[in-house]
Design an enzyme around this catalytic site. Sequence first.
Site, short mmCIF file in Angstrom:
data_model
loop_
_atom_site.label_atom_id
_atom_site.label_comp_id
_atom_site.label_asym_id
_atom_site.label_seq_id
_atom_site.Cartn_x
_atom_site.Cartn_y
_atom_site.Cartn_z
CD GLN A 54 33.15 6.69 -15.57
OE1 GLN A 54 32.33 7.57 -15.31
NE2 GLN A 54 33.81 6.06 -14.61
CB CYS A 109 30.70 4.33 -15.51
SG CYS A 109 29.39 3.67 -16.55
NE ARG A 116 34.29 11.22 -15.27
CZ ARG A 116 33.08 11.38 -15.85
NH1 ARG A 116 32.08 10.59 -15.50
NH2 ARG A 116 32.90 12.29 -16.78
CG HIS A 125 32.02 8.10 -20.86
ND1 HIS A 125 32.45 9.38 -20.58
CD2 HIS A 125 31.05 7.83 -19.93
CE1 HIS A 125 31.75 9.87 -19.56
NE2 HIS A 125 30.91 8.95 -19.15
NE ARG A 175 26.24 13.53 -19.89
CZ ARG A 175 26.84 12.49 -19.31
NH1 ARG A 175 28.16 12.46 -19.25
NH2 ARG A 175 26.15 11.49 -18.80
CG ASP A 181 27.43 1.68 -18.43
OD1 ASP A 181 26.73 2.21 -17.55
OD2 ASP A 181 27.73 2.26 -19.49
#
Length: 298
Positions: A131, A257, A285, A128, A101, A217
Amino acid sequence: MKRDFLRIIDLSSQECEQLIDRAIELKSGSSNIARPLIGKTVGLLFEKSSTRTRVSLEVGVYQLGGFPIYLNQGDTQMGRGESAADTARVLSRYLNAVAIRTYQHAGLVEFARYATIPVINALSDNHHPCQVLADLMTIKEKKGALKGVKLTYVGDGNNVANSLIDAAWLTGMSLTVACPAGFEPDKDVLEAATGADIRISHTPSEAVRGTDVIYTDVWVSMGDKGAVEDKKEKFRGFQINDALMAHARPDTLIMHCLPAHRGEEITSPVLDGTNSVVFDQAENRLHTQKAILELLVK
């Protein structure tokens, strides 16, 4: 030969469908208990803070029989200047896979180039994929299919928007990205999605008409620099609220998300409303990442 998962399009259309079906099976509990990671260790090398990504990966590795080891990048020698290449070579001698990450996607690509173990993109500034794979699972759970689903993303053309474009190209979804002028997704990502049903709009009230799913988002992502308040001002008309929802169908799903900045990109009544599936997304997830680990870690 080792495989990485840096973008959604690292999968074929068939693999994407199979991963989603496997994740649904894992979630249902109907699958035989499989622990393919017994005796294996997966590193979580994180430069950015995390809730869902870290916990879901740690739990997923454990449930598959493996041992997760969390590595804050600032506490490793990378924090003192050791190169991604050297770190990749060393960690490949200890670990069976690593999820990263980070900020710069180019650094992630460099790490993967020198690693001899699978590298999973747990978030970069440009993509991402973990996700969005969970998002695809959620849509399939609720709508029964992906091909032909109309998805409208309202907000900043960030890493999530880029990965949704990849996903639309891969699955046959129809995607509209509604954003202020100057905040569109990456041009190279759009150009690569040749043949996909993708549209850019600057008018959210038009973009949400007839859509199956509305996704948003945060307006300011981790690592964003510059005039934050000025950026927020440009997004004022792009909030997911009751007024915008009046232009959409009554059964339109709401996705985010997380984490959400309630009162900015989305209001609490919409986020907590009956059409919201944001916490299903968050749960998924775990299941999709377990499916990815099963595929990549041998």
